[in-house]
Design an enzyme around this catalytic site. Structure first.
Site, PDB file in Angstrom:
ATOM      1  N   GLU A   1       3.442   1.220   6.324  1.00 44.24           N
ATOM      2  CA  GLU A   1       4.478   1.800   5.455  1.00 44.24           C
ATOM      3  C   GLU A   1       4.097   1.684   3.979  1.00 44.24           C
ATOM      4  OE1 GLU A   1       6.748   3.730   6.285  1.00 44.24           O
ATOM      5  OE2 GLU A   1       6.701   3.426   8.451  1.00 44.24           O
TER       6      GLU A   1
ATOM      7  N   TYR B   1      13.937   2.449   2.105  1.00 47.22           N
ATOM      8  CA  TYR B   1      13.240   3.164   3.172  1.00 47.22           C
ATOM      9  C   TYR B   1      12.337   2.228   3.966  1.00 47.22           C
ATOM     10  CZ  TYR B   1       9.712   5.421   5.793  1.00 47.22           C
ATOM     11  OH  TYR B   1       8.883   5.715   6.839  1.00 47.22           O
TER      12      TYR B   1
END
Ligand code: SF4
Length: 335
Positions: free
Chosen positions: A50, A133
């Protein structure tokens, strides 16, 4: 004009939501991308992916991810590494704050969480560089929590599915997207569902030419002019910047300085104000909303600043972190 109530009414009836997920997951089972970070539930591996994927394409990330996992297989290994090693492994991916934050997060996980990544979103968001996120992504992909995710791909898909006609990078737009995404997040198989939504954006609901003709959720889509979505606020104008540095070589050594600014901790060619000669190298690179012209001048130097400057042998350059624009210039100039 946005009419959230109307759209939510159309869309989140349970029956509609179930059918949407069924169509999407069926497509994903056949066409989803086989990515290495999807073959694990290890929060460390997912967090690394990520961080790397922020502002970087999957194809660029893949080789870095593989090498990084070999070099730093877990939080403990990363926490033990020096900043130089971390920056060297990240070299070429850009946006080095991500590497520094990932390093700081590893240290925090080892020191404060006994090496175990927390599974609560609230605790994740306390970690350096872990925003909304990223925390939601780790929660769903590592811990299979039923939470929404909104990033570039999913925000494009959602803005089209719901025909969202306000800028997605405004507070109201962001809130609407998170609400939309939450309205669809399933209790069952949330990780697969969120991966499917990401892949729909990456493979079908493309930025310029969405492939609506083969879209598995076309009948749920409210977009009348999908290519005009998502709406974004006007970008700040690109500014031109000239940066001048010197190439100071002596025998088989090159003088470099450790950056304290943009590339903090990395080694760069020493800055110079001199423009008295013609540059021996000139190139361009983007940096946020700037287009930087890098000019290199050949110079001599008798004294060096011992605190931040150092002579490196040419062979040693491979093993130290040097940002890509400077490495390219050095390779261009070395005999
Ligand atoms: Fe995107 Fe077209 Fe599918 Fe709508 S129908 S989600 S615009 S690809």
């Amino acid at each position: 004009m946005l009419n959230v109530e109307r759209l939510l009414k159309i869309d989140i009836s349970q029956k509609n939501g179930r059918a949407f997920r069924r169509f999407l997951l069926r497509w994903y089972r056949q066409h989803g991308r086989d990515l290495p970070w999807r073959q694990t539930r290890d929060p460390y591996a997912i967090l690394v992916s990520e961080f790397m994927l922020q502002q970087t394409q999957v194809a660029t990330v893949l080789p870095y991810y593989k090498k990084w996992r070999q070099r730093f297989p877990n939080f403990a290994a990363l926490a033990r590494a020096s900043e130089t090693e971390v920056l060297h492994a990240w070299q070429g991916l850009g946006y080095y704050a991500r590497a520094r934050n990932l390093h700081a997060t590893a240290k925090r996980v080892v020191d404060r969480h006994l090496g175990r990544f927390p599974n609560s979103i609230e605790q994740m968001e306390q970690l350096p560089g872990v925003g909304k996120y990223t925390a939601h992504a780790v929660a769903t992909f590592a811990f299979d929590q039923s939470v929404p995710i909104v990033e570039a791909n999913t925000s494009r898909v959602l803005s089209r599915l719901f025909d969202l006609r306000i800028p997605v990078d405004s507070t109201a737009g962001r809130n609407a997207l998170w609400d939309y995404a939450a309205s669809r997040a399933p209790k069952k198989s949330p990780a697969a569902y969120n991966s499917a939504l990401l892949d729909l954006g990456a493979l079908v609901c493309l930025p310029r030419k969405p492939k609506c003709g083969i879209c598995p959720v076309k009948k749920f889509c409210c977009a009348t002019n999908p290519e005009s979505l998502p709406i974004k606020r006007p970008r700040p104008e690109t500014k031109q910047l000239v940066e001048r540095h010197s190439f100071i070589a002596s025998r088989d050594k090159l003088l470099l300085v450790q950056s304290a600014n943009r590339w903090r901790g990395m080694w760069i060619l020493p800055p110079t104000r001199s423009t008295s000669t013609r540059p021996i190298h000139s190139s361009h690179f983007p940096f946020t909303n700037h287009r930087v012209t890098l000019q290199i001048f050949r110079q001599r130097r008798s004294k060096i600043d011992q605190d931040c400057e150092r002579w490196f042998s040419i062979q040693a350059l491979e093993s130290i972190p040097i940002p890509s624009p400077h490495r390219r210039a050095i390779l261009d100039l070395l005999p």
